[in-house]
Design a protein around this motif. Structure first.
Motif, PDB file in Angstrom:
ATOM      1  N   ASN A 117      49.683  19.432  61.957  1.00 45.44           N
ATOM      2  CA  ASN A 117      49.787  20.751  61.324  1.00 45.44           C
ATOM      3  C   ASN A 117      51.252  21.174  61.302  1.00 45.44           C
ATOM      4  N   ILE A 118      51.898  20.952  60.168  1.00 49.66           N
ATOM      5  CA  ILE A 118      53.327  21.238  60.054  1.00 49.66           C
ATOM      6  C   ILE A 118      53.593  22.736  60.167  1.00 49.66           C
ATOM      7  N   VAL A 119      52.711  23.559  59.619  1.00 57.77           N
ATOM      8  CA  VAL A 119      52.906  25.009  59.639  1.00 57.77           C
ATOM      9  C   VAL A 119      52.923  25.532  61.077  1.00 57.77           C
ATOM     10  N   SER A 120      51.977  25.057  61.885  1.00 59.62           N
ATOM     11  CA  SER A 120      51.884  25.515  63.272  1.00 59.62           C
ATOM     12  C   SER A 120      52.790  24.745  64.211  1.00 59.62           C
ATOM     13  N   GLY A 121      53.395  23.672  63.730  1.00 58.63           N
ATOM     14  CA  GLY A 121      54.267  22.871  64.579  1.00 58.63           C
ATOM     15  C   GLY A 121      53.502  22.086  65.625  1.00 58.63           C
ATOM     16  N   ILE A 122      52.305  21.619  65.263  1.00 54.85           N
ATOM     17  CA  ILE A 122      51.460  20.897  66.224  1.00 54.85           C
ATOM     18  C   ILE A 122      51.147  19.504  65.697  1.00 54.85           C
ATOM     19  N   TYR A 123      51.347  18.513  66.556  1.00 52.90           N
ATOM     20  CA  TYR A 123      51.011  17.129  66.240  1.00 52.90           C
ATOM     21  C   TYR A 123      50.248  16.542  67.416  1.00 52.90           C
ATOM     22  N   LYS A 124      49.045  16.036  67.138  1.00 49.68           N
ATOM     23  CA  LYS A 124      48.235  15.403  68.166  1.00 49.68           C
ATOM     24  C   LYS A 124      47.718  14.061  67.633  1.00 49.68           C
ATOM     25  N   LYS A 125      47.885  13.036  68.436  1.00 48.44           N
ATOM     26  CA  LYS A 125      47.400  11.719  68.034  1.00 48.44           C
ATOM     27  C   LYS A 125      46.812  11.029  69.253  1.00 48.44           C
ATOM     28  N   ILE A 126      45.575  10.621  69.151  1.00 48.14           N
ATOM     29  CA  ILE A 126      44.948   9.875  70.233  1.00 48.14           C
ATOM     30  C   ILE A 126      44.447   8.539  69.696  1.00 48.14           C
ATOM     31  N   TYR A 127      44.316   7.596  70.602  1.00 47.00           N
ATOM     32  CA  TYR A 127      43.742   6.297  70.261  1.00 47.00           C
ATOM     33  C   TYR A 127      42.467   6.093  71.069  1.00 47.00           C
ATOM     34  N   VAL A 128      41.419   5.669  70.382  1.00 49.54           N
ATOM     35  CA  VAL A 128      40.166   5.353  71.075  1.00 49.54           C
ATOM     36  C   VAL A 128      39.889   3.861  70.917  1.00 49.54           C
ATOM     37  N   GLU A 150      56.933   8.025  65.447  1.00 50.39           N
ATOM     38  CA  GLU A 150      57.799   8.582  64.402  1.00 50.39           C
ATOM     39  C   GLU A 150      57.384   9.999  64.010  1.00 50.39           C
ATOM     40  N   ALA A 151      56.075  10.201  63.793  1.00 45.59           N
ATOM     41  CA  ALA A 151      55.613  11.527  63.365  1.00 45.59           C
ATOM     42  C   ALA A 151      55.784  12.558  64.476  1.00 45.59           C
ATOM     43  N   GLY A 152      55.528  12.153  65.719  1.00 46.34           N
ATOM     44  CA  GLY A 152      55.706  13.067  66.845  1.00 46.34           C
ATOM     45  C   GLY A 152      57.161  13.437  67.041  1.00 46.34           C
ATOM     46  N   GLY A 153      58.044  12.444  66.903  1.00 42.13           N
ATOM     47  CA  GLY A 153      59.470  12.701  67.026  1.00 42.13           C
ATOM     48  C   GLY A 153      59.966  13.618  65.924  1.00 42.13           C
ATOM     49  N   GLU A 154      59.455  13.447  64.717  1.00 41.44           N
ATOM     50  CA  GLU A 154      59.866  14.292  63.589  1.00 41.44           C
ATOM     51  C   GLU A 154      59.379  15.730  63.790  1.00 41.44           C
ATOM     52  N   PRO A 190      43.207   5.107  65.670  1.00 36.63           N
ATOM     53  CA  PRO A 190      43.942   6.375  65.784  1.00 36.63           C
ATOM     54  C   PRO A 190      43.163   7.549  65.207  1.00 36.63           C
ATOM     55  N   ILE A 191      43.291   8.709  65.838  1.00 41.75           N
ATOM     56  CA  ILE A 191      42.775   9.976  65.326  1.00 41.75           C
ATOM     57  C   ILE A 191      43.932  10.960  65.360  1.00 41.75           C
ATOM     58  N   VAL A 192      44.241  11.579  64.214  1.00 36.99           N
ATOM     59  CA  VAL A 192      45.461  12.373  64.107  1.00 36.99           C
ATOM     60  C   VAL A 192      45.153  13.790  63.635  1.00 36.99           C
ATOM     61  N   TYR A 193      45.797  14.772  64.291  1.00 39.64           N
ATOM     62  CA  TYR A 193      45.818  16.154  63.818  1.00 39.64           C
ATOM     63  C   TYR A 193      47.284  16.510  63.631  1.00 39.64           C
ATOM     64  N   PRO A 231      32.254  11.374  73.387  1.00 37.70           N
ATOM     65  CA  PRO A 231      31.133  11.801  72.550  1.00 37.70           C
ATOM     66  C   PRO A 231      31.116  11.021  71.235  1.00 37.70           C
ATOM     67  N   LYS A 232      30.098  11.287  70.437  1.00 36.63           N
ATOM     68  CA  LYS A 232      29.930  10.569  69.172  1.00 36.63           C
ATOM     69  C   LYS A 232      31.117  10.772  68.250  1.00 36.63           C
ATOM     70  N   ASN A 233      31.642  12.001  68.190  1.00 37.19           N
ATOM     71  CA  ASN A 233      32.785  12.312  67.341  1.00 37.19           C
ATOM     72  C   ASN A 233      33.984  12.688  68.213  1.00 37.19           C
ATOM     73  N   PRO A 234      34.793  11.715  68.629  1.00 35.38           N
ATOM     74  CA  PRO A 234      35.876  11.997  69.577  1.00 35.38           C
ATOM     75  C   PRO A 234      36.996  12.866  69.018  1.00 35.38           C
ATOM     76  N   GLU A 235      36.988  13.156  67.713  1.00 34.23           N
ATOM     77  CA  GLU A 235      38.023  14.044  67.181  1.00 34.23           C
ATOM     78  C   GLU A 235      37.952  15.427  67.821  1.00 34.23           C
ATOM     79  N   GLY A 236      36.788  15.741  68.406  1.00 29.21           N
ATOM     80  CA  GLY A 236      36.636  17.015  69.104  1.00 29.21           C
ATOM     81  C   GLY A 236      37.549  17.147  70.304  1.00 29.21           C
TER      82      GLY A 236
END
Length: 831
Positions: free
Chosen positions: A349-360, A188-192, A344-347, A393-398
């Motif tokens: 950014n509405i201003v930049s028009g970027i949406y990233k979501k990964i699942y670990v 939903e968020a990616g489509g929006e 889920p890990i989500v980035y 890695p330890k912090n996969p948000e990277g």
């Protein structure tokens, strides 16, 4: 010698062609003779890049192989040849004229057709599907009769169709039955996010819309929906999915699926032991597979089975990376996080028009899948991390947020040998490395030709480039970054070839140094080079340039354009300021002071642009080049003229610098700043070049930028006078223009420059390469030949003709709508 058995292939699409390739590759031609029947008049062509044909690519450039290839390999190809029935008992196929052809084995590669919903009115004039070359020819021919278009379907092909008709000047709407765009790939968020970014490009998105009726007296005039709303439109393009072409199989009694598709076993056999089905017509593993890679896998399995070997199609990964109307979209693996315990890990950014979501995975050790919208640069490495089960890695948000502690930098050379780099052709890292070693390849085009990697959807080409570069660098070899497959030259080499050869047009450049018809990479790049070197009007190359340069204005939300006159250094007289206000009031434009100390005027129709420019030019102003890959602004503070802290006259120097470099075409946009003291009110450290006053002169800083990935400019020279500062800037800017890769900002260029800032100082300040005088001469030639691009348009009747909303009428575009915002306005479709 016994006579060869006969194979007949019905269907000469991409999958049918791939089977022919496998037929030769695996030596089936020693056992069988082969005849291929295709309905269309052309040999198999690349349907994945069909939109390229709409935008001007010749059909011959889309062909998978020329007719000569079939002849050379003993393949009998019959095009414009429709097979209408199968006589299974006699083992024959029959064409529309009743002619019969014997087979020992029959391969059905009939593909799919566009799914046309049973909507009343679909037979009206002005309704099209978007599937074949003939379909695109018909759409193109109808465009002059239309001002608006609606595309039914918000998937990949629907959005491509929308881009095509929108670029032809039609007000375009996308009608999607689902609650979001690309529902199979995006959440939903990616489509929006995708919807929001597309709306910024003046594409109207209608979701949750079921079309009830296509209305009009003989031809389309509007659409009615189930919720009783309507949409006025002159044209409807249907791209609502595909339907397997299983009619031959169904009529001959072969088993088909309940919802269509020829049922096949894992070895591609149908319910008849002599008939196979592959590609989009086949129901394999309980599904219809509409991507290139699984269809190619089926062709391979079918060829293996015909050789008597054991082979099985077990399904396919539907991960994909796309570029939709300039917006990157990708999904891979478990994109919706259905795996138990998925985190889920989500980035976002509405201003930049970027949406990233990964699942670990629940234990945080493995990447399961993800969705990328707006920035899919890391897709290939993310996909390989997931597919090769590389520990995180330890912090996969990277993985999706750069600079995060705990992130990791994975080189393509670190991937396991069995990692599949090209899923379309099933090419592994090992086979690519072996090809580079064996043939000493130095260019991606060579690697593509030898291994076929990157010749399907093309999504893996950036990784091929990374792999080749890493391999060559590891071997101590020089890496040559060619522009694209149409030019075996770097941007720097092409720059020199144009200049030395005095080439003045893209066609001449392509004829002398290139091949093919060009692409979206080399066309605008060449236009920029031609404009940079000869300082000609950019509209001389409008047919190969981006939309903004084509109209000398930035296209904005709502389909209107912005006008930004140059205000050097941010200094403007009261008279000029009054004229700007009068123009804004006369044409009802939204006005805003920009971050670069200029006044931006929004909301101008394309037909109003020349009139607005004339009024500004008559008042002594000129184009601010806000639309180009060129110098935008040189920001300044008030400096010593007014500020009690000012050490130098920063305003006068900023004006001098901006007047010198105005209109300078470059690989990426350029911004500068001049601050009158160390308090840095002009924010010069965040610019491509920054100048900061000292008590002895100026400090010069280079290669910074703002934006999504801000970089501080680095100190380049200290306490220099204005003349020396200009001399270094001339050299620096021309060296950047001549050597940077396409669309590379100065900060990125410096990062890629061997030796970094110290090497740049040697070249520019110390003249270590002996080119300083030439760089200065080249810059002076550009300065001497500057001409305002707006002024040339209003003085040229031929150029003025381009500034019309419609090719077939003098009418203005009455579809543009606004709503009030404070004391001004904004486009009606924002939000």
């Amino acid at each position: 010698m016994s006579e060869k058995k006969k194979i007949i292939v019905v269907g000469n699409g991409m999958t049918g062609y791939k089977f022919c390739e496998k037929f030769i590759e695996k030596g089936l031609d020693n056992i069988y003779s082969i005849t291929v029947f295709g309905e269309e008049p052309w040999a198999a062509y690349d349907r994945v890049h069909l939109t390229d044909y709409y935008t001007g690519t010749d059909v011959h450039d889309l062909k998978m192989a020329p007719r000569a290839w079939y002849e050379e390999n003993g393949i009998e190809l019959r095009t414009s040849y429709k097979i209408t029935s199968i006589n299974r008992e006699a083992k024959q196929v029959i064409n529309v004229h009743g002619d019969a052809f014997d087979y020992d084995a029959l391969v059905l590669a009939t593909g799919s057709s566009a799914f046309v919903p049973p909507i009343p009115g679909v037979d009206k004039k002005g309704v099209f599907v978007y599937r074949t070359i003939e379909d695109l020819d018909a759409i193109k021919a109808y465009i002059p009769q239309a001002k608006s278009a609606a595309v039914i379907g918000g998937g990949l092909l629907g959005l491509e169709a929308a881009k095509a008709v929108m670029d032809d000047g039609l007000k375009t709407s996308v009608v999607e039955f689902a609650p979001r765009l690309m529902p199979r790939q995006l959440d939903e968020a990616g489509g929006e996010m995708l919807k929001s970014e597309l709306e910024k490009l003046d594409l109207d998105i209608l979701l949750n819309k079921a079309t009830k009726n296509i209305c009009g007296n003989g031809k389309v005039t509007n659409m009615q929906f189930d919720d009783d709303s309507t949409l006025d439109t002159d044209m409807v393009v249907i791209s609502a999915g595909i339907r397997p072409r299983d009619e031959l199989a169904r009529e001959s009694g072969l088993t088909v699926g309940e919802r269509g598709g020829i049922l096949v076993s894992d070895d591609m056999l149908t319910s008849d032991p002599n008939i196979y089905a592959i590609g989009e017509c086949a129901l394999a593993q309980g599904a219809i597979w509409g991507l290139v890679a699984p269809c190619y896998d089926m062709a391979d399995v079918c060829a293996e089975t015909l050789l008597g070997k054991e082979a099985a199609f077990t399904g396919a990964d539907l991960s994909t990376k796309l570029k939709l109307i300039g917006i990157e979209v990708a999904s891979f693996g478990d994109a919706f996080g259905v795996t138990e315990g998925a985190i889920p890990i989500v980035y976002h950014n509405i201003v930049s028009g970027i949406y990233k979501k990964i699942y670990v995975s629940a234990d945080g050790q493995y990447l399961l899948g993800g969705i990328l919208v707006g920035d899919a640069e890391d897709y290939n490495m993310l996909y390989q991390t997931y597919n090769s089960k590389i520990k995180l890695p330890k912090n996969p948000e990277g993985l999706i947020i750069k600079g995060t502690d705990g992130g990791f930098e994975l080189s393509v050379l670190d991937l396991p040998d069995e990692a599949v780099i090209c899923s379309c052709e099933n090419v592994t890292k090992k086979s690519l490395i072996e090809a580079v070693d064996e043939f000493d390849f130095t260019q991606v085009s060579q690697l593509k030709k030898a291994t076929k990697a990157g010749t399907g959807c093309g999504g893996c080409v950036p990784m091929l480039d990374d792999l080749l570069t890493a391999k060559l660098e590891a071997s101590g070899k020089v890496v040559k970054k060619v522009i694209c497959e149409h030019f075996d030259y770097t941007r720097q080499e092409l720059f020199d070839l144009i200049k030395v050869g005095e080439i003045k047009s893209f066609s001449a450049l392509l004829e002398k140094y290139g091949k093919g018809k060009g692409c979206e990479i080399c066309k605008p790049l060449s236009a920029s080079l031609l404009a940079s070197i000869w300082n000609e009007h950019i509209t001389e190359h409008a047919n190969i340039q981006d939309t903004n340069d084509r109209f000398l204005a930035n296209i904005q939300k709502g389909g209107t354009y912005s006008v930004v006159p140059r205000i050097p250094g941010g200094e403007i007289t009261p008279d000029k300021l009054i004229v700007i206000g009068q123009v804004a009031k006369k044409y009802d434009l939204y006005t805003k002071i920009t971050g670069g100390q200029r006044v931006d005027l929004f909301g101008a129709r394309v037909d109003q642009l020349p009139d607005i420019w004339k009024e500004l030019i008559d008042a002594g102003m000129e184009s601010g080049h806000a639309y180009g890959k060129s110098l935008r602004t040189v920001k300044s503070c008030v400096g010593s003229a007014w500020c009690r802290y000012g050490q130098q006259d920063s305003v006068s120097f900023a004006i001098k610098v901006e007047e010198r470099y105005k209109g300078l075409r470059s690989p990426h946009k350029l911004k500068g700043g001049v601050s009158g003291c160390i308090r840095e009110c002009a924010e010069a450290r965040g610019k491509d070049f920054g100048i900061i006053a000292t008590d002895k002169g100026y400090n010069l800083l280079v290669c910074g930028n703002g934006g999504a990935n801000p970089k501080h400019a680095l100190l380049f020279a200290t306490d220099v006078d204005e003349e020396t500062c200009i001399k270094y800037l001339d050299r620096f800017l021309m060296y950047y223009i001549k050597t940077a890769a396409p669309l590379t900002r100065t900060s990125k260029w410096l990062e890629q420059l061997d030796g970094g800032i110290e090497y740049l100082k040697e070249v520019v300040i110390e003249d270590s390469l002996g080119i300083a005088a030439q760089l200065e001469e080249d810059m002076q030639q550009i300065v001497n030949t500057f001409a305002c691009e707006w002024k040339k348009v209003i003085e040229s009747p031929e150029l003025l003709k381009k500034f019309k909303p419609f090719a077939n009428t003098e009418a203005v575009d009455d579809t543009i709508q606004f709503v009030p915002m404070r004391e001004m306005k904004k486009p009606a479709n924002w939000g």
